[in-house]
Every structure is written in C-alpha cells, then in structure tokens.
Design a protein around this motif. Structure first.
Motif, short mmCIF file in Angstrom:
data_model
loop_
_atom_site.label_atom_id
_atom_site.label_comp_id
_atom_site.label_asym_id
_atom_site.label_seq_id
_atom_site.Cartn_x
_atom_site.Cartn_y
_atom_site.Cartn_z
N TRP A 154 0.50 -0.94 0.05
CA TRP A 154 -0.34 0.24 -0.25
C TRP A 154 0.86 1.50 0.08
CZ3 TRP A 154 -5.11 0.98 -1.03
CH2 TRP A 154 -4.93 2.02 -0.46
N ASN A 210 -5.52 6.72 -1.22
CA ASN A 210 -5.93 7.79 -0.46
C ASN A 210 -6.19 6.80 1.08
OD1 ASN A 210 -6.55 10.63 -0.97
ND2 ASN A 210 -8.09 9.70 -1.92
N SER A 211 -5.52 6.92 2.06
CA SER A 211 -5.36 5.37 2.69
C SER A 211 -6.93 5.71 3.87
CB SER A 211 -4.72 6.04 3.98
OG SER A 211 -4.10 5.30 5.28
N PHE A 212 -6.74 4.49 4.05
CA PHE A 212 -8.49 3.88 4.67
C PHE A 212 -8.28 3.27 6.09
CE2 PHE A 212 -6.92 -0.23 3.17
CZ PHE A 212 -6.82 -0.73 3.99
N ALA A 213 -6.85 2.62 6.76
CA ALA A 213 -6.64 3.63 8.07
C ALA A 213 -4.87 3.24 8.02
CB ALA A 213 -6.58 1.54 8.61
N ASP A 236 -1.28 1.96 8.40
CA ASP A 236 -0.70 1.53 7.41
C ASP A 236 1.38 2.17 8.21
OD1 ASP A 236 -1.92 1.55 5.16
OD2 ASP A 236 -2.22 3.58 4.79
N TYR A 240 -7.50 -5.20 7.09
CA TYR A 240 -7.12 -4.42 6.69
C TYR A 240 -6.74 -4.84 5.45
CZ TYR A 240 -2.75 -2.36 6.27
OH TYR A 240 -1.87 -1.15 5.38
N THR A 246 -8.39 -5.46 2.42
CA THR A 246 -9.30 -4.24 1.87
C THR A 246 -8.10 -3.58 0.98
OG1 THR A 246 -10.29 -3.53 3.86
CG2 THR A 246 -9.72 -1.38 2.73
N SER A 304 -8.20 -3.13 -2.76
CA SER A 304 -8.28 -1.60 -3.50
C SER A 304 -6.97 -1.34 -4.21
CB SER A 304 -8.33 -0.66 -2.39
OG SER A 304 -9.24 -0.56 -1.38
#
Length: 441
Positions: free
Chosen positions: A59, A70-73, A77, A108, A111, A115
C-alpha cells in the motif's frame, strides 16, 4: 514497448504478485490461531506484524506512484510498516494485547488487496512519466513478499511444533555419503552485478552496476560443509577455543551461550535437527546452517578461508573457456532437477542430491539448499543509486557490519536465483538458512 506488449507484461507481473500472495498466505495457515502473537525469534517482530506488514508495504509503495490512493487506515499503514516504536534501537517489550485483533488485521489485508487490484494495473501506465517502468514497482512488491516468505519460514522453524498445523512434506531425495573434496578454479574473470537499463530485467539497487573482477586461481569445497563435518569441529572444542574467533565474535559467543548451531538440539550425548515439522537425528549429509561468525571460526579451524563474493561467482558461473553461464548448470532457467530451491522442500537435502545443478568446475548446490556466506563486506558497487521509493533498502546496511551471502535456500523463489542477486546479514544472526564452503589459495 508497444501498448499490447506493455499490457501483457503488466498482466504477467500482476499474476506473479497474486502467486506470491498465495505463497505467503500458505505460510500463515501453518500457524495455529493462538500462536499468531508469538515471537519465535527475539530479533524479529511477533508473527501478527508480518500478517499486516506485507500489505502495508504494498500500500505504501504504490501510494508513492498513485496520487489518488487515499489511505483508509493510516494508523495501520504506519504500524505495519515499522512495527511498534523500537526502544534503544531494538525491538520493544510489547505484549500481544498491544497489537490489533487477528480479524482486524485480516480485514486490513483484504481491503488493501481489493483496493490495489482494482486500480494498480491501469494507474501504473502513467508511471513512465516518473521515470519508472510499469513493472518495476510490482517487481519490488513481489520480491519483497517472497523475501518475507523465506524470513517467515525460518521464523516458523523456531515455533514449537505443537503451535503449527503440520503439512505433508515431499520426501527428500536420497544421496550417498559425500567424501569432502576441493575443486580447482583456474584464474579468470567474474562478472558481478547487472547492467542498468537491460530491457525486461529487474534488479535491486545494490545489484548495479555490472562490472568485472579478475580472480586468481584458487580451490573451493565441491560441496557445502555438512553437519557431519561441522560436528567434528564442535566435538574437538571449536566453541571453546578463542583463537578461532575474532574478539567481537568470541564476546557474542560467550554472551549468547552459543555452544552449537541454532538448528541443532542437544539431548544428552546426541544431536537432533529441528526441521519445520519434526525433530530428527542430525542428518549428517545435510549442509550445516550457521552464522557468519561460526562459519568463519570453522574455516580458521580447517586452516582455510571463506570465499570472496568474486571467488564464489567465479566458481559458480565461470567456465574453462573463460565464458560465464547464467546459472551454475548452464543457461536453462531454474527447474526442480537442478537444486533444492523455489519452495520444493521445507528443509535441506543431502549436498550431493542434485548433480545436474553442478557448475562447470564440479561444485554442487551453488543455488539452493542454503545461502552461502562470503568474507565480503556488503557494500555498494560503483554506480550505486538507491531506489527513490525505497531509499534504505540497501543503504541502511552499508555499515561495514554485514556480509554478502550468495546462492539461495530451499525457500528462495526462483526469480531471486539470478546471478546478480545479493543477500546479506550481520555476523551473529544464526537463524537464516545459511551455510558455507571454504577456499584455499
């Protein structure tokens, strides 16, 4: 490269990424759920870290190239990129409760994969604008993951057997007892490194730039040093004699209480070997796995030396007519009959089990069955340039305290058996699948 060819390359490399994911997924399936928060090796993170780290690396890597990612977590990360902040330069005294729950890490992972898989193929077409080929970042992600497949394997080697789900291991090939011998390597040239800009070729930053080294004649062990040979060193007091060890290595030996290789288990007066799923009487014809310090001490005891990186190359890839091969056996790509590599086996095999993989000079097992220590300090080649998206991959280890390893182990992927690939470790790390052979001048 035309659009059609570019698309084919991208699809092929994406397939390699999916296959690498499957390889690491199978490793995590070995671990019983209650053991995911164990730390089998003190110098490594808990297993749960690596379950998240592989996806966090991908990621963060692709985030460098994909401006709309765009980061979701973001907290995960960061956590899985570096782990819990280390204390005094080492691993922290963390507890299982300090890490996210297993289900959260699995969410995580899934996802991130969904993505990336949706967007990376199309978006990488524009990476040409930033001076990178579309496949370069994918190759970095693939090989990073496959390196961890090997790291995880030797970590799980140290996990108690009752915390692992047993797997059916293919039978190891049989081989007669090998009489130790040395082969003559005539003087010649060793080509180290990779030529920058070679179409379709991937290499890590430390593999550049290609250059030639003149190597005087020498003799090298035809096979890696075996458990049987090393047992004599142990029996004759090699771990109790300071003259075989440098001051730093002797201090490590005393402070760690090391009395024999880490893969060996002493029970009364007999040694056993810790395989991935069992403990067996010490297999005499398997290569011994040791730290650089232990390999160096043995070589002094035997009144020999460890080979330099260039000598190892000359023995592995050179020919009598002055040419060089892509692999020790020739130019044919790696295949099952040439050595113990590419996840064929969980454990070593006898050192003479793959005669078809021998070099032109008659040295065996130069690829597979265990990385091989050299006496060469890990340092950059002339023309070295760090990857801008991974500045510390090699440069952080150009510290004069890491040694080059060549070859590969049973758990080394075929793509990393290329001639230019370099591995390295510090001298007191005993857990890697690493052995050695000696030279005489």
């Amino acid at each position: 490269m035309g659009n059609s060819t570019l698309g084919t390359v991208r699809r092929s490399v994406l397939q390699e990424l999916w296959e690498a994911r499957a390889q690491t997924d199978r490793l995590f399936e070995i671990v019983r759920p209650e053991a995911l928060y164990e730390r089998p090796i003190a110098e490594r993170h808990r297993i749960i870290f690596y379950l998240g780290h592989l996806e966090a690396f991908d990621w963060n890597l692709f985030g460098y190239a994909l401006t709309d990612l765009n980061s979701f977590a973001p907290a995960l990360d960061k956590l899985f990129a570096f782990g819990i902040d280390p204390l005094n330069g080492g691993l922290p005294d963390d507890q299982p409760k300090d890490w996210p729950a297993h289900k959260e890490v699995l969410r995580y992972r899934q996802t991130v994969r969904e993505s990336l898989d949706e967007r990376v193929s199309a978006a990488l077409e524009h990476s040409e604008d930033r001076g990178r080929t579309p496949s370069q970042l994918l190759h970095v992600a693939i090989e990073h993951r496959l390196m961890h497949a090997e790291t995880l394997a030797y970590m799980l080697h140290r996990l108690p057997i009752n915390l692992k789900c047993a797997r059916q291991a293919p039978p190891a090939p049989r081989s007669p007892q090998v009489r130790p011998r040395m082969v003559e390597i005539p003087s010649g040239t060793a080509t180290l490194g990779m030529r920058r800009g070679e179409e379709g070729a991937f290499g890590w930053d430390n593999e550049f730039e290609e250059h030639s080294v003149s190597v005087p004649a020498f003799r090298i062990d035809a096979s890696m040093v075996t458990n049987r040979q090393y047992l004599r060193f142990v029996a004759e007091g090699g771990y109790r004699e300071p003259s075989f060890w440098s001051d730093a290595d002797w201090n490590w030996l005393q402070s760690s209480g090391t009395l024999h290789p880490a893969f060996w288990i002493r029970r009364v007066n007999q040694f056993f070997f810790r395989t991935m799923f069992d403990e067996v009487p010490l297999p005499s014809e398997w290569p011994v796995y040791v730290s650089h310090a232990e390999a160096l001490a043995y070589s002094r005891w035997a009144r020999k030396e460890l080979p330099s990186e260039a000598e190892w190359h000359r023995a592995a890839y050179g020919t009598h007519n002055g040419g060089e091969r892509a692999y020790p056996w020739g130019d044919e790509p790696p295949a099952a009959g040439f050595g113990n590599f590419d996840f064929q086996h969980w454990d070593p095999t006898p050192v003479a089990a793959f005669p078809a993989g021998s070099s032109a000079f008659g040295a065996s097992d130069l690829l597979g069955n265990g990385w091989e220590w050299t006496r060469t300090i890990f340092a950059p080649f002339d023309g070295f340039k760090p990857f801008p998206f991974y500045l510390g991959y090699s440069a952080n280890f150009f510290d004069g305290h890491h040694y080059v390893m060549k070859g590969g182990s049973a758990r080394t992927a075929a793509c990393m058996l290329r001639r230019s690939f370099r591995n390295w470790f510090q001298p007191h790390y005993p857990h890697a699948y690493a052995g050695f052979r000696c030279v005489e001048h």
